[in-house]
Enzyme design. Sequence first.
Site, PDB file in Angstrom:
ATOM      1  N   GLU A   1      -4.985 -15.852   8.889  1.00  0.00           N
ATOM      2  CA  GLU A   1      -6.226 -15.059   8.861  1.00  0.00           C
ATOM      3  C   GLU A   1      -6.879 -15.066   7.478  1.00  0.00           C
ATOM      4  OE1 GLU A   1      -5.402 -10.960   9.834  1.00  0.00           O
ATOM      5  OE2 GLU A   1      -3.945 -10.730   8.228  1.00  0.00           O
TER       6      GLU A   1
ATOM      7  N   ILE B   1       5.382  -7.637   8.088  1.00  0.00           N
ATOM      8  CA  ILE B   1       5.512  -8.914   8.798  1.00  0.00           C
ATOM      9  C   ILE B   1       4.995 -10.050   7.914  1.00  0.00           C
ATOM     10  CG2 ILE B   1       5.302  -7.866  11.080  1.00  0.00           C
ATOM     11  CD1 ILE B   1       2.440  -9.151  11.205  1.00  0.00           C
ATOM     12  N   ASP B   2       4.181  -9.696   6.899  1.00  0.00           N
ATOM     13  CA  ASP B   2       3.531 -10.737   6.085  1.00  0.00           C
ATOM     14  C   ASP B   2       4.488 -11.407   5.089  1.00  0.00           C
ATOM     15  OD1 ASP B   2       1.291  -9.766   7.388  1.00  0.00           O
ATOM     16  OD2 ASP B   2       0.579  -8.604   5.674  1.00  0.00           O
TER      17      ASP B   2
ATOM     18  N   GLY C   1       0.821  -1.213   0.000  1.00  0.00           N
ATOM     19  CA  GLY C   1       0.000   0.000   0.000  1.00  0.00           C
ATOM     20  C   GLY C   1       0.852   1.258   0.000  1.00  0.00           C
TER      21      GLY C   1
ATOM     22  N   HIS D   1      -2.286  -8.400  16.648  1.00  0.00           N
ATOM     23  CA  HIS D   1      -1.268  -7.341  16.676  1.00  0.00           C
ATOM     24  C   HIS D   1      -0.095  -7.636  17.594  1.00  0.00           C
ATOM     25  CE1 HIS D   1      -4.854  -5.520  14.971  1.00  0.00           C
ATOM     26  NE2 HIS D   1      -4.021  -4.749  14.313  1.00  0.00           N
TER      27      HIS D   1
ATOM     28  N   MET E   1      -1.746 -13.430  11.714  1.00  0.00           N
ATOM     29  CA  MET E   1      -1.880 -12.468  10.608  1.00  0.00           C
ATOM     30  C   MET E   1      -1.155 -12.964   9.368  1.00  0.00           C
ATOM     31  SD  MET E   1      -1.449  -8.699  12.234  1.00  0.00           S
ATOM     32  CE  MET E   1      -2.802  -7.836  12.999  1.00  0.00           C
TER      33      MET E   1
ATOM     34  N   ARG F   1     -10.293 -24.401  21.681  1.00  0.00           N
ATOM     35  CA  ARG F   1     -10.113 -23.032  22.147  1.00  0.00           C
ATOM     36  C   ARG F   1      -9.375 -22.265  21.052  1.00  0.00           C
ATOM     37  NH1 ARG F   1     -13.136 -24.460  25.495  1.00  0.00           N
ATOM     38  NH2 ARG F   1     -13.013 -24.228  27.762  1.00  0.00           N
TER      39      ARG F   1
HETATM   40  O1  F6P Z   1      -0.049  -6.157   6.631  1.00  0.00           O
HETATM   41  C1  F6P Z   1       0.284  -6.281   7.955  1.00  0.00           C
HETATM   42  C2  F6P Z   1      -0.890  -6.639   8.778  1.00  0.00           C
HETATM   43  O2  F6P Z   1      -0.430  -6.814  10.086  1.00  0.00           O
HETATM   44  C3  F6P Z   1      -1.695  -7.844   8.285  1.00  0.00           C
HETATM   45  O3  F6P Z   1      -1.063  -9.055   8.593  1.00  0.00           O
HETATM   46  C4  F6P Z   1      -3.027  -7.612   8.937  1.00  0.00           C
HETATM   47  O4  F6P Z   1      -4.102  -8.196   8.230  1.00  0.00           O
HETATM   48  C5  F6P Z   1      -3.153  -6.128   8.912  1.00  0.00           C
HETATM   49  O5  F6P Z   1      -1.855  -5.594   8.837  1.00  0.00           O
HETATM   50  C6  F6P Z   1      -3.894  -5.559  10.095  1.00  0.00           C
HETATM   51  O6  F6P Z   1      -3.918  -4.174  10.022  1.00  0.00           O
HETATM   52  P1  F6P Z   1      -4.566  -3.195  11.105  1.00  0.00           P
HETATM   53  O7  F6P Z   1      -3.426  -2.556  11.792  1.00  0.00           O
HETATM   54  O8  F6P Z   1      -5.346  -2.242  10.280  1.00  0.00           O
HETATM   55  O9  F6P Z   1      -5.413  -3.992  12.029  1.00  0.00           O
END
Ligand code: F6P
Length: 358
Positions: free
Chosen positions: A233, A136-137, A114, A282, A179, A276
């Site tokens: 996710e 991190i992805d 982005g 985050h 994530m 569970r």
């Molecule tokens: O792109 C990094 C990331 O941590 C993704 O893994 C996750 O889906 C997204 O950002 C979450 O973003 P936000 O900070 O808007 O919750």
Amino acid sequence: MNDIKRIAINTGGGDAPGLNAVIHAAVYAARNRGWEIFGIHDGIDGLLEPERYSDGGLMPLTRSVVRNIAHLGGTILGTSNSGNPFKNNGRIDIVLSRFQEHKLDALISIGGDGTLSIARELNEKGLCVVGVPKTIDNDLEATTTTFGFDSAVSFATECIDRLHFTAESHRRVMIVEVMGRYAGWIALYAGIAGRADAILIPEIPYDISKVAAHVKRKTANRSRQYSIVIVAEGAKPVGGGVTLKEAAKAGHVERLGGAGESVAGQLRELTGKETRVVVLGHLLRGGQPTSLDRSLGLVFGAAAVRALAEGQDGVMVAINPPRIDYVPLKQATAKLKLVPVDGYGVMTARTLDISFGD
Ligand code: F6P
């Protein structure tokens, strides 16, 4: 060769461990060349809404400001990931005029797809830009690795290690949602390292009945009656879509979430076992960078300044060992790097009797 004297640096998108290491190295590298360097607050907001900030939106960065930040999580500049601020409005011209007003010759922009797309738009309008890949992805195609990924995988692995104890004590199925957006890198490597029983990733749509059968087979073993299932996710069932917390609105990115809960409910039904869910969310982005991410950040920060000094423009610095490459921003943001379904990561997991539900 660009005649550079003053540059700006910003961090955009979700924070990632290692951002401050990039800033640290970029400031040292710039000051060593006699350049001035300023940090833009909160992505690009410092330039769009300068009145919100006591320093006018631009933080003067000196060695003393950044001396002790390389090991810290987060970003001293702040960040923003509320989508592209330039969508359908004239704000890009405001940003460009602020660059002129402050006599800033170039921008180092640290971010994922982005942020680098925003950087590309600025570059197409004439601003000299060098990008630094962050996420991190680990889903940026042009670079072997991004900083932040190792810290996320290390923390997720530590969490899975802990969950083995409680899962075993209660003979439960623990579902761990991580994530990664549309890529399964974090789930795959944390799942392998943490010796999960199943890993569900976006690249391999799962059949829940196969996941349940695998869990049942593994928990039938009297010496190991619990199970750990990692759910990215962005994981999706065969023929289905991702689970969303919030769909994309104008200019915003969609928020994924809930895949773990959905898998847990179905596994409870199909296996009769107690489940569970733990959503790491985050927590994967917070905390200090690992030494690998710290050093990657320092390498990237120094490389970005070197790129500008060499006259590069409109590129992202990429690590493709033993080289640092300069990849055109357009190419860097063209496509996501997904987990190869026949790559060594997936093959290793299968060898270790880890199911992908396929
Ligand atoms: O792109 C990094 C990331 O941590 C993704 O893994 C996750 O889906 C997204 O950002 C979450 O973003 P936000 O900070 O808007 O919750």
